[in-house]
Structure formats: C-alpha cells, structure tokens
Design a protein around this motif. Structure first.
Motif: not given
Length: 285
Positions: A102, A126, A128, A132, A139, A144, A170-172, A229, A231
C-alpha cells in the motif's frame, strides 16, 4: 549463512542497487539487525517523510543523505534515484513497515528491475500481517486490499466485489473513517466476524473482534485514533431468520433504530427502510 555481526561489515561497501528495507510500525525494537546494517552502509535513503526517517536514523545513531520519495514525487525523482542505483546503494524505506505494501515504492522497484539493476529485499514488520496474526481470524487464505475508498458508493462497490471471496479480507483504515467502513461491512451477507487491530506493537496495542455492528457501537462511544488494520472474516452461514418484530426488539436493546434495522435486514433479507419504520414504532411504543 552469513553470521557476521553488523559492526564487522561496516568497512565492506555495499553493491550498487536498490535495497527495500522494512522499518518498525511502532516499537523501535522491531527493526532487524540486517536493516540496521544496510542503513549504516548505504549511500542514500529514499523515504516518504525525511522527518520521520530522520528520527529513526537518529535513534539508530546513523547519518545518511535522505531523499523524499512518495505518492507526490514526480517521475523525474524516480529517474534520478534509478540513475543513482547504477553506482550507489540506495535504501528504500516507508514511514513504517514494509515498503511497497500500500505504498508507491513498487514503481521504483519496477523501474529498477527494468533497468537491470539489482533489487534486494529485507523482510521485517508489516501492519497487515501483524493484524492478521493478532486477530485470530482464519489466515490460511487472506486478501490484502489496502485502504477502502473514502466515498460511500465506491466503498460499498469494493466490499461487494470482494465479499464473496472465501478468505479473510485485510484493509488499512483511519480512525475518522472506521465507523463508516464498519457499517458498510455490516451490509455484507453472511455471518462475518470482524476485527479491528490498532496501536500495533505499541504500549496500548489492542485487537477487538465481533460483528461489524458490535464494533461500530463500541467505536462510536470510543473514537479511535491513528491508522488501523481492519479485518473481515470469510463468509459464514447466514444468521437464523425469525419473527422480524422479535428480531428488532432484541436488536433495539443495544442498537439505535437505524442500526437495528440494518442488522435485521441483513439477517432476513427484508427491506431496511420498512424495518427502520417498524423499529421507530417499537421504540416509541
């Protein structure tokens, strides 16, 4: 395996090229020995914000020329960095975490590879992946997808597009936009478990799980700050249906009428506007 300590390598020059260096996402103790070694021996550092990276280098006792490289950097800046890599070791860092995730750094890595320049990656923190692992969501398969769009329709379109994928999403996200994203996620079909991970690796690290509605209720009362983060677990079985009035009464015990209507609409497939009108009647009666 190279077992030399970073200190023993200081007199050995690095080969020219691009070095992708992951940096801490919060706790400065998470930087790797190899990352410190490369930052000490490189010729220059390309970074998103020279102030942020300058503080990290000062903490490490390192002084290196810093060059800003971010989303707003013109193509000319990228060309200059690629040109420098032919004779110098250029380290690429982001403000926090792994570059290219990203992050606009992928263009620099792509151009370097196309120019025949050696590219080396140094794995490390990281957000993300940290989120997770902390969430407890499945998982074995995850996707992502960076930041969700800020506009309501675009955000809903992305969630519809990805919502049928049998994987954890998975998002920011940012604190000010979290509630809107949670309510949009609440519109997805299926019984979804959601997780919000924030302040990762810091003193007040937290990860809350539950339904989108439950998390929205909590964060409406406790507005979050910073980057997050977010999820979304894979689709589960649909929630059991029942008498709409009974479902609304149960939902109204903890939710606002609009939120209760959205929750029951998702569970039953009934029209949300009609359910909202009925929820207002039940609330008043």
């Amino acid at each position: 395996m190279d077992t030399q300590s970073p200190e023993s390598n200081l007199s050995i020059p690095l080969e020219p090229g691009l070095y992708i260096v992951a940096t801490p996402i919060g706790n400065l103790g998470d930087i790797t020995l190899r990352a410190v070694d490369i930052l000490r021996r490189c010729d220059r550092v390309a970074c998103e914000d020279t102030r942020v990276t300058g503080k990290l280098l000062k903490h490490l006792g390192i002084s290196r020329p810093l060059h800003r490289y971010d989303d707003h950097a013109p193509p000319r800046a990228r060309e200059q960095l690629v040109g420098a890599m032919r004779s110098e070791a250029v380290a690429l860092v982001s403000d926090a975490g792994t570059p290219l995730v990203s992050d606009p750094g992928y263009r620099l890595a792509r151009d370097a590879r196309e120019a025949g320049i050696a590219v080396t990656t140094l794995p490390g923190p990281c957000a993300a992946i940290a989120g997770l692992t902390l969430s407890g969501l499945p998982n074995d398969r995850f996707l992502f997808a960076g930041f969700l769009p800020a506009k309501e329709k675009a955000r809903a379109d992305v969630l519809v597009e990805l919502g049928s994928i049998d994987a954890t999403l998975v998002f920011y996200e940012t604190g000010p936009r979290l509630l809107k994203s949670l309510w949009a996620i609440g519109e997805l079909p299926g019984d979804r478990e959601v997780a919000v991970a924030r302040e990762l690796t810091k003193l007040h690290e937290e990860c809350r799980t539950g339904s989108a509605a439950e998390l929205a209720e909590y964060y409406e009362a406790h507005p979050p700050k910073g980057e997050i983060v977010l999820l979304v677990g894979p689709p589960g079985e649909a929630a059991p249906t029942g008498d709409p009035d009974q479902l609304l009464r149960e939902a109204l015990e903890t939710l606002k009428p609009s939120q209760a209507a959205a929750q029951v609409a998702k569970a039953t497939g009934l029209d949300r506007k009609a359910l909202y009108a009925r929820a207002m009647e039940l609330k008043a009666g």
